[in-house]
Design a protein around this motif. Structure first.
Motif, PDB file in Angstrom:
ATOM      1  N   THR A 142     101.538 -93.094  60.501  1.00  0.00           N
ATOM      2  CA  THR A 142     101.852 -92.015  59.494  1.00  0.00           C
ATOM      3  C   THR A 142     100.722 -91.279  59.147  1.00  0.00           C
ATOM      4  O   THR A 142     100.983 -89.873  59.047  1.00  0.00           O
ATOM      5  N   ARG A 143      99.544 -91.808  58.754  1.00  0.00           N
ATOM      6  CA  ARG A 143      98.472 -90.957  58.261  1.00  0.00           C
ATOM      7  C   ARG A 143      98.087 -90.011  59.486  1.00  0.00           C
ATOM      8  O   ARG A 143      97.569 -88.828  59.413  1.00  0.00           O
ATOM      9  N   LEU A 144      98.101 -90.346  60.894  1.00  0.00           N
ATOM     10  CA  LEU A 144      97.656 -89.431  61.998  1.00  0.00           C
ATOM     11  C   LEU A 144      98.776 -88.556  62.200  1.00  0.00           C
ATOM     12  O   LEU A 144      98.344 -87.363  62.440  1.00  0.00           O
ATOM     13  N   MET A 145     100.228 -88.861  61.828  1.00  0.00           N
ATOM     14  CA  MET A 145     101.311 -87.864  61.888  1.00  0.00           C
ATOM     15  C   MET A 145     101.221 -86.758  60.897  1.00  0.00           C
ATOM     16  O   MET A 145     101.375 -85.487  60.990  1.00  0.00           O
ATOM     17  N   THR A 146     100.642 -87.134  59.637  1.00  0.00           N
ATOM     18  CA  THR A 146     100.309 -86.222  58.641  1.00  0.00           C
ATOM     19  C   THR A 146      99.463 -85.320  58.870  1.00  0.00           C
ATOM     20  O   THR A 146      99.672 -84.150  58.727  1.00  0.00           O
ATOM     21  N   TRP A 147      98.440 -85.602  59.632  1.00  0.00           N
ATOM     22  CA  TRP A 147      97.408 -84.831  60.102  1.00  0.00           C
ATOM     23  C   TRP A 147      97.674 -83.850  61.084  1.00  0.00           C
ATOM     24  O   TRP A 147      97.823 -82.509  61.043  1.00  0.00           O
ATOM     25  N   ARG A 148      98.358 -84.496  61.934  1.00  0.00           N
ATOM     26  CA  ARG A 148      99.156 -83.671  63.125  1.00  0.00           C
ATOM     27  C   ARG A 148     100.154 -82.789  62.638  1.00  0.00           C
ATOM     28  O   ARG A 148     100.173 -81.410  62.855  1.00  0.00           O
ATOM     29  N   VAL A 149     101.100 -82.945  61.762  1.00  0.00           N
ATOM     30  CA  VAL A 149     102.016 -82.039  61.135  1.00  0.00           C
ATOM     31  C   VAL A 149     101.411 -80.806  60.304  1.00  0.00           C
ATOM     32  O   VAL A 149     102.058 -79.725  60.403  1.00  0.00           O
ATOM     33  N   ALA A 150     100.462 -81.263  59.493  1.00  0.00           N
ATOM     34  CA  ALA A 150      99.803 -80.294  58.701  1.00  0.00           C
ATOM     35  C   ALA A 150      99.009 -79.184  59.868  1.00  0.00           C
ATOM     36  O   ALA A 150      99.119 -77.844  59.530  1.00  0.00           O
ATOM     37  N   VAL A 151      98.504 -79.560  60.986  1.00  0.00           N
ATOM     38  CA  VAL A 151      97.826 -78.543  61.918  1.00  0.00           C
ATOM     39  C   VAL A 151      99.116 -77.845  62.685  1.00  0.00           C
ATOM     40  O   VAL A 151      99.045 -76.690  62.921  1.00  0.00           O
ATOM     41  N   LEU A 152     100.210 -78.658  62.668  1.00  0.00           N
ATOM     42  CA  LEU A 152     101.470 -77.911  63.493  1.00  0.00           C
ATOM     43  C   LEU A 152     101.927 -76.956  62.397  1.00  0.00           C
ATOM     44  O   LEU A 152     102.263 -75.709  63.106  1.00  0.00           O
ATOM     45  N   ALA A 153     102.138 -77.069  61.396  1.00  0.00           N
ATOM     46  CA  ALA A 153     102.573 -76.209  60.417  1.00  0.00           C
ATOM     47  C   ALA A 153     101.537 -75.071  60.269  1.00  0.00           C
ATOM     48  O   ALA A 153     102.057 -73.763  60.241  1.00  0.00           O
ATOM     49  N   LEU A 154     100.329 -75.196  60.313  1.00  0.00           N
ATOM     50  CA  LEU A 154      99.130 -74.077  60.390  1.00  0.00           C
ATOM     51  C   LEU A 154      99.459 -73.195  61.887  1.00  0.00           C
ATOM     52  O   LEU A 154      99.557 -72.120  61.614  1.00  0.00           O
ATOM     53  N   ALA A 155      99.703 -74.155  62.885  1.00  0.00           N
ATOM     54  CA  ALA A 155      99.752 -73.351  64.008  1.00  0.00           C
ATOM     55  C   ALA A 155     100.997 -72.209  64.046  1.00  0.00           C
ATOM     56  O   ALA A 155     100.982 -71.447  64.497  1.00  0.00           O
ATOM     57  N   ILE A 156     102.235 -73.065  63.443  1.00  0.00           N
ATOM     58  CA  ILE A 156     103.472 -72.079  63.277  1.00  0.00           C
ATOM     59  C   ILE A 156     103.247 -71.029  62.513  1.00  0.00           C
ATOM     60  O   ILE A 156     103.642 -69.730  62.800  1.00  0.00           O
ATOM     61  N   LEU A 157     102.636 -71.208  61.228  1.00  0.00           N
ATOM     62  CA  LEU A 157     102.220 -69.868  60.709  1.00  0.00           C
ATOM     63  C   LEU A 157     101.225 -69.024  61.178  1.00  0.00           C
ATOM     64  O   LEU A 157     101.705 -67.709  61.209  1.00  0.00           O
ATOM     65  N   VAL A 158     100.188 -69.218  61.879  1.00  0.00           N
ATOM     66  CA  VAL A 158      99.144 -68.326  62.469  1.00  0.00           C
ATOM     67  C   VAL A 158      99.932 -67.820  63.573  1.00  0.00           C
ATOM     68  O   VAL A 158     100.136 -66.513  63.743  1.00  0.00           O
ATOM     69  N   SER A 159     100.570 -68.369  64.704  1.00  0.00           N
ATOM     70  CA  SER A 159     101.294 -67.894  65.781  1.00  0.00           C
ATOM     71  C   SER A 159     102.507 -67.172  65.397  1.00  0.00           C
ATOM     72  O   SER A 159     102.590 -66.215  65.875  1.00  0.00           O
ATOM     73  N   GLY A 160     103.466 -67.727  64.286  1.00  0.00           N
ATOM     74  CA  GLY A 160     104.624 -67.221  64.034  1.00  0.00           C
ATOM     75  C   GLY A 160     104.290 -65.897  63.373  1.00  0.00           C
ATOM     76  O   GLY A 160     105.007 -64.826  63.468  1.00  0.00           O
ATOM     77  N   ALA A 161     103.053 -65.561  62.468  1.00  0.00           N
ATOM     78  CA  ALA A 161     103.093 -64.541  61.853  1.00  0.00           C
ATOM     79  C   ALA A 161     102.061 -63.464  62.620  1.00  0.00           C
ATOM     80  O   ALA A 161     102.579 -62.374  62.433  1.00  0.00           O
ATOM     81  N   THR A 162     101.176 -63.982  63.322  1.00  0.00           N
ATOM     82  CA  THR A 162     100.311 -62.786  63.984  1.00  0.00           C
ATOM     83  C   THR A 162     100.658 -62.505  65.387  1.00  0.00           C
ATOM     84  O   THR A 162     100.669 -61.345  65.697  1.00  0.00           O
ATOM     85  N   ALA A 163     101.506 -63.242  65.954  1.00  0.00           N
ATOM     86  CA  ALA A 163     102.157 -62.832  67.442  1.00  0.00           C
ATOM     87  C   ALA A 163     103.070 -61.557  67.551  1.00  0.00           C
ATOM     88  O   ALA A 163     103.011 -60.549  67.759  1.00  0.00           O
ATOM     89  N   PRO A 164     103.973 -61.593  66.441  1.00  0.00           N
ATOM     90  CA  PRO A 164     104.853 -60.301  66.194  1.00  0.00           C
ATOM     91  C   PRO A 164     103.957 -59.050  65.624  1.00  0.00           C
ATOM     92  O   PRO A 164     104.181 -58.104  65.956  1.00  0.00           O
ATOM     93  N   ALA A 165     102.957 -59.477  64.918  1.00  0.00           N
ATOM     94  CA  ALA A 165     101.913 -58.400  64.296  1.00  0.00           C
ATOM     95  C   ALA A 165     101.162 -57.980  65.535  1.00  0.00           C
ATOM     96  O   ALA A 165     101.232 -56.548  65.431  1.00  0.00           O
ATOM     97  N   VAL A 166     101.030 -58.721  66.535  1.00  0.00           N
ATOM     98  CA  VAL A 166      99.758 -57.863  67.341  1.00  0.00           C
ATOM     99  C   VAL A 166     101.146 -57.083  68.329  1.00  0.00           C
ATOM    100  O   VAL A 166     100.499 -56.001  68.690  1.00  0.00           O
ATOM    101  N   ARG A 167     101.941 -57.618  68.568  1.00  0.00           N
ATOM    102  CA  ARG A 167     103.114 -56.726  69.429  1.00  0.00           C
ATOM    103  C   ARG A 167     103.330 -55.437  68.548  1.00  0.00           C
ATOM    104  O   ARG A 167     103.248 -54.503  69.318  1.00  0.00           O
ATOM    105  N   ASP A 168     103.674 -55.648  67.443  1.00  0.00           N
ATOM    106  CA  ASP A 168     104.235 -54.409  66.809  1.00  0.00           C
ATOM    107  C   ASP A 168     103.012 -53.271  66.612  1.00  0.00           C
ATOM    108  O   ASP A 168     103.342 -52.098  66.402  1.00  0.00           O
TER     109      ASP A 168
END
Length: 447
Positions: A142-168
């Motif tokens: 569970t601790r290992l997955m907590t780290w993974r999901v935190a990074v997953l959320a950060l990756a979603i935030l960065v890629s989901g926010a910046t990829a459309p911004a780069v396109r636009d």
């Protein structure tokens, strides 16, 4: 077996790749097909679905191959490097094709996306299988997955926010091409970080299953707890895939600004970054199953609140998105921590390691759900009479606006609530998993 903080962080870096690839195609590929290449919504949904559907076949095979690997660099790690680099290259090519004629442009996307899906299978399946061989501790997973999901959320935030911004920022087809290169670089960061950072990770010696793939798949299919957990997760992946595909359409046609897609992503992912640790503590006190149920209810409630995107104030949409984000964080932490438990029970009973096959079937189900999500959303758009174009500026009938909102809210909420019927039948708890760890024939080699 307790892992060091460095190993946890390094393993979690792989979620930069999984989060980015799980987000950007689901967010931008359907709008690219309908509003840049001018492909009809129903045909575009089919194009998005077919390459991902291939992974349903390929993922169990990738799991079986990694189960039988004997590399001195580790059973799974070499696949991270090879599959990850191939994924980055194919993604850069995905949006680099011609804009016309339409048939050639569509064929380019199908072939490139098929390459992405194949490469991703050989990265994701071994990556998800690693925790079961890194530790046999119920709480450590569970601790290992907590780290993974935190990074997953950060990756979603960065890629989901910046990829459309780069396109636009660049605009047009060229904007998509530059965005493809940018995202490929993000993928490489996650791939290389996970590969080099897990060099010192422990590996519990286990014997690979000696039966053929078909026999092992049959064994996995007969595991009731796995079936219930997988059904829950796939239905929620389908819901998430539909919501992800909807963001660009909701931002443009209902919130009147393409830039609102970044705001929606921030509202969804920022809470996930804050509450992943809280969900882990919830599991310590109340158990993983109850935590998964609570998170799913929040995800469904938030999704249902997004019906306000049709005519309600934007602030209600943002609040509902944040509630869904809190639920989404838990709906990632818990099933990922429960999957190694299911595999551990099987290993204790049989004396054979089938985690690669379990993971292959799991990721195949997840991939199918995430692939069907945009396809389902495209179907909703088609029923609503959505008008495709090459400039992304077509006037939409009110029926299409209703479809945009319904596919973003009511449909995902219904799917998440339906998934709870399967989760109710999952009975595996901490006592059973800890008892299996004590009885495991691999424990001596792990100590």
């Amino acid at each position: 077996m307790t892992l060091t903080p460095r190993v946890r962080r390094s393993y979690a870096l792989g979620s930069v790749a999984t989060g980015t690839f799980g987000t950007v195609p689901g967010l931008l590929l359907l709008p690219y097909l309908t509003d840049t290449l001018g492909i009809a919504a129903l045909a575009a949904g089919f194009i998005v679905f077919v390459p991902k559907a291939w992974d349903v076949v390929l993922n169990p095979i990738a799991g079986r191959i990694s189960d039988r690997s004997t590399s001195r660099r580790g059973r799974r790690r070499p696949f991270l490097l090879r599959g990850g680099i191939a994924l980055a290259v194919c993604f850069a090519l995905l949006f680099a094709g011609p804009g016309e004629p339409t048939a050639l442009a569509a064929a380019w996307v199908v072939v490139a996306f098929l390459g992405c899906a194949s490469a991703y299978a050989f990265f994701q399946v071994p990556y998800v299988a690693m925790p079961a061989e890194m530790t046999d501790d119920y709480d450590e997973r569970t601790r290992l997955m907590t780290w993974r999901v935190a990074v997953l959320a950060l990756a979603i935030l960065v890629s989901g926010a910046t990829a459309p911004a780069v396109r636009d920022a660049i605009g047009g087809h060229t904007g998509y091409r530059v965005m493809g290169l940018y995202v490929a670089a993000l993928l490489l960061i996650g791939v290389l970080g996970a590969y080099f950072g897990t060099r010192s990770a422990p590996s519990i010696p286990t014997e690979a299953g000696g039966d053929g793939l078909r026999t092992q798949l049959a064994v996995v299919a007969r595991a009731p707890e796995f079936r219930h957990l997988l059904t829950t997760f796939v239905l929620q992946a389908l819901a998430t895939g539909a919501m992800l595909a909807a963001v660009d359409y909701v931002a443009r046609y209902l919130l009147d600004s393409r830039g609102q897609s970044s705001v929606l992503f921030a509202c969804f992912v920022a809470p996930a970054l804050l509450v992943s640790g809280a969900w882990s503590r919830f599991a310590d006190r109340y158990g993983k199953r109850r935590g998964y149920t609570s998170a799913s209810v929040l995800l469904a409630a938030g999704a249902l609140g997004l019906v306000a995107s049709l005519s309600g104030p934007a602030i209600i949409v943002y609040v509902a998105t944040a509630v869904a984000g809190v639920g989404y964080a838990g709906a990632q932490v818990f099933p990922m921590a429960m999957l190694p438990d299911v595999a551990a029970i099987d290993a204790a009973r049989t004396g054979q390691n089938r985690i690669g096959v379990f993971t292959g079937v799991w990721t195949a189900g997840e991939t199918l759900g995430l692939a069907l999500g945009p396809g389902l959303y495209a179907l909703v758009l088609a029923v609503g009479g959505y008008v495709s174009s090459t400039g992304g500026d077509a006037d939409q009938p009110h029926s299409a606006e209703i479809a945009i909102a319904a596919g973003f809210s009511v449909v995902p909420a219904a799917l998440v609530l339906l998934s709870l019927l399967a989760l109710r039948r999952y009975r595996l708890g901490a006592a059973e998993v800890r008892a299996a760890a004590r009885q495991s024939p691999t424990e001596e080699g792990a100590s």
